[in-house]
Scaffold this active site. Structure first.
Site, PDB file in Angstrom:
ATOM      1  N   GLY A   1      59.145 -49.368 -41.082  1.00 23.41           N
ATOM      2  CA  GLY A   1      58.716 -49.667 -42.560  1.00 23.41           C
ATOM      3  C   GLY A   1      59.719 -49.946 -43.335  1.00 23.41           C
ATOM      4  O   GLY A   1      60.422 -49.598 -43.429  1.00 23.41           O
TER       5      GLY A   1
ATOM      6  N   LYS B   1      64.183 -47.161 -48.303  1.00 23.42           N
ATOM      7  CA  LYS B   1      63.244 -47.411 -47.808  1.00 23.42           C
ATOM      8  C   LYS B   1      63.670 -45.815 -48.319  1.00 23.42           C
ATOM      9  O   LYS B   1      64.115 -44.798 -48.500  1.00 23.42           O
ATOM     10  CB  LYS B   1      63.896 -47.287 -46.384  1.00 23.42           C
ATOM     11  CG  LYS B   1      63.359 -48.438 -45.458  1.00 23.42           C
ATOM     12  CD  LYS B   1      64.040 -48.443 -43.992  1.00 23.42           C
ATOM     13  CE  LYS B   1      63.462 -47.146 -43.159  1.00 23.42           C
ATOM     14  NZ  LYS B   1      62.365 -46.816 -43.476  1.00 23.42           N
TER      15      LYS B   1
ATOM     16  N   GLU C   1      66.422 -42.232 -40.245  1.00 21.37           N
ATOM     17  CA  GLU C   1      66.220 -43.846 -40.378  1.00 21.37           C
ATOM     18  C   GLU C   1      67.522 -44.880 -39.819  1.00 21.37           C
ATOM     19  O   GLU C   1      67.633 -45.159 -39.419  1.00 21.37           O
ATOM     20  CB  GLU C   1      64.964 -44.590 -41.068  1.00 21.37           C
ATOM     21  CG  GLU C   1      63.873 -43.743 -41.034  1.00 21.37           C
ATOM     22  CD  GLU C   1      62.980 -43.834 -41.897  1.00 21.37           C
ATOM     23  OE1 GLU C   1      61.734 -44.380 -41.550  1.00 21.37           O
ATOM     24  OE2 GLU C   1      63.833 -44.212 -43.058  1.00 21.37           O
TER      25      GLU C   1
ATOM     26  N   LYS D   1      55.296 -55.279 -50.729  1.00 20.52           N
ATOM     27  CA  LYS D   1      56.856 -54.566 -50.805  1.00 20.52           C
ATOM     28  C   LYS D   1      57.694 -55.868 -51.280  1.00 20.52           C
ATOM     29  O   LYS D   1      59.171 -54.985 -51.368  1.00 20.52           O
ATOM     30  CB  LYS D   1      57.091 -53.756 -48.189  1.00 20.52           C
ATOM     31  CG  LYS D   1      56.012 -52.947 -48.712  1.00 20.52           C
ATOM     32  CD  LYS D   1      56.438 -51.602 -49.278  1.00 20.52           C
ATOM     33  CE  LYS D   1      55.142 -50.547 -48.636  1.00 20.52           C
ATOM     34  NZ  LYS D   1      55.667 -50.090 -47.339  1.00 20.52           N
TER      35      LYS D   1
HETATM   36  C1  5RP Z   1      60.145 -43.192 -44.662  1.00 21.37           C
HETATM   37  C2  5RP Z   1      60.110 -44.966 -44.846  1.00 21.37           C
HETATM   38  C3  5RP Z   1      58.794 -45.290 -44.636  1.00 21.37           C
HETATM   39  O1  5RP Z   1      59.356 -46.505 -43.434  1.00 21.37           O
HETATM   40  C4  5RP Z   1      58.529 -46.043 -45.966  1.00 21.37           C
HETATM   41  O2  5RP Z   1      58.834 -45.596 -46.786  1.00 21.37           O
HETATM   42  C5  5RP Z   1      57.699 -47.311 -46.092  1.00 21.37           C
HETATM   43  O3  5RP Z   1      56.880 -46.500 -45.644  1.00 21.37           O
HETATM   44  P1  5RP Z   1      55.470 -47.030 -45.226  1.00 21.37           P
HETATM   45  O4  5RP Z   1      54.833 -48.003 -44.204  1.00 21.37           O
HETATM   46  O5  5RP Z   1      54.030 -46.044 -44.865  1.00 21.37           O
HETATM   47  O6  5RP Z   1      54.029 -47.612 -46.763  1.00 21.37           O
HETATM   48  O7  5RP Z   1      60.925 -45.295 -45.336  1.00 21.37           O
HETATM   49  O8  5RP Z   1      60.861 -42.616 -44.397  1.00 21.37           O
END
Ligand code: 5RP
Length: 237
Positions: free
Chosen positions: A88, A100, A109, A127
């Site tokens: 994500g 992120k 990640e 986003k």
């Molecule tokens: C975790 C991340 C997540 O992928 C990012 O925060 C998005 O999260 P979500 O899909 O719950 O909105 O980078 O470290």
């Protein structure tokens, strides 16, 4: 900003589309967060017996999820390059530069993204931003001993760092036992690559949540179940 129910439908649509990119035998890096979780579940639905898919998780939370789905996880000792990463994001620009790390898994990640041939992100429409730093703070992972020094260095650069804390008020720790500074720039970023390099050069900084030039494809879900796929400039479609 979409309503919460629409946002969930958007995430689900993106997650299902990402799962279609997995084939039997794909070596896949698994992201972290609510949307990545939907994508991982969608992959598991498509391949209930694993079908030779080999996966490494980017966080303990994702590791637990994958194990609960009966997925045999691998370590970086066993696989150190991936065909696909599914993850994500918190902010995405037109060029597919990304923030992120709101789930705190940014270091693992980013490491996995650097080892992956095609990094695919799944997001809801909230986003999308013109510039990074417009709506989300930039998480920076720091070694706890160095945290006060890094924090002062960030303030000296005109940035606003907040130490992330858990519900007990203590510094929240990443899976690597480091602390996180959520950093707000004075204005949305004109040159995220430069800020990323400047921050990473500070002793004590492990990595930042700025992913510049690392992402190949972003799948934006729509509430009606359709998706829009964006490919980064210069990357194969
Ligand atoms: C975790 C991340 C997540 O992928 C990012 O925060 C998005 O999260 P979500 O899909 O719950 O909105 O980078 O470290």
């Amino acid at each position: 900003m979409p309503e919460a129910a629409d946002r969930d439908r958007e995430k689900m649509a993106a997650a299902r589309a990402a799962a279609l990119r997995v084939r039997p035998g794909t070596r896949v890096a698994l992201g972290t967060g609510t949307t990545a979780t939907l994508a991982i579940r969608a992959i598991a639905e498509r391949f209930p017996h694993g079908e030779g898919i080999e996966a490494v998780a980017s966080s303990r939370a994702t590791e637990a999820l994958a194990r609960s789905l009966g997925w045999p996880l691998r370590s970086l000792e066993e696989i150190s390059s991936f065909d696909l990463m599914v993850d994500g994001a918190d902010e995405v620009t037109e060029r597919l530069d990304v923030t992120k790390g709101h789930g705190g898994a940014l270091f693992r990640e980013k490491l996995l993204a650097r080892l992956t041939r095609e990094v695919v992100l799944v997001v809801d429409s909230s986003k999308m931003v013109d510039r990074l730093g417009a709506r989300a703070a930039i998480p920076v992972e720091v070694v706890p001993f160095a945290q006060p020094v890094v924090r002062r260095a960030l303030v000296d650069r005109g940035l606003r760092p907040d130490l992330r804390r858990g519900p007990d008020g203590r510094p929240w720790l990443t899976d690597n036992a480091n602390e996180l500074l959520d950093v707000r720039p004075p204005a949305p970023l004109a040159d995220p690559a430069r800020l990323d390099a400047e921050l990473r050069a500070l002793p004590g900084v492990v990595d930042t949540g700025l992913f510049v030039g690392l992402v190949h494809r972003v799948i934006v879900g729509h509430a009606d179940g359709s998706v829009e796929e964006r490919v980064a400039p210069g990357k194969p479609a």
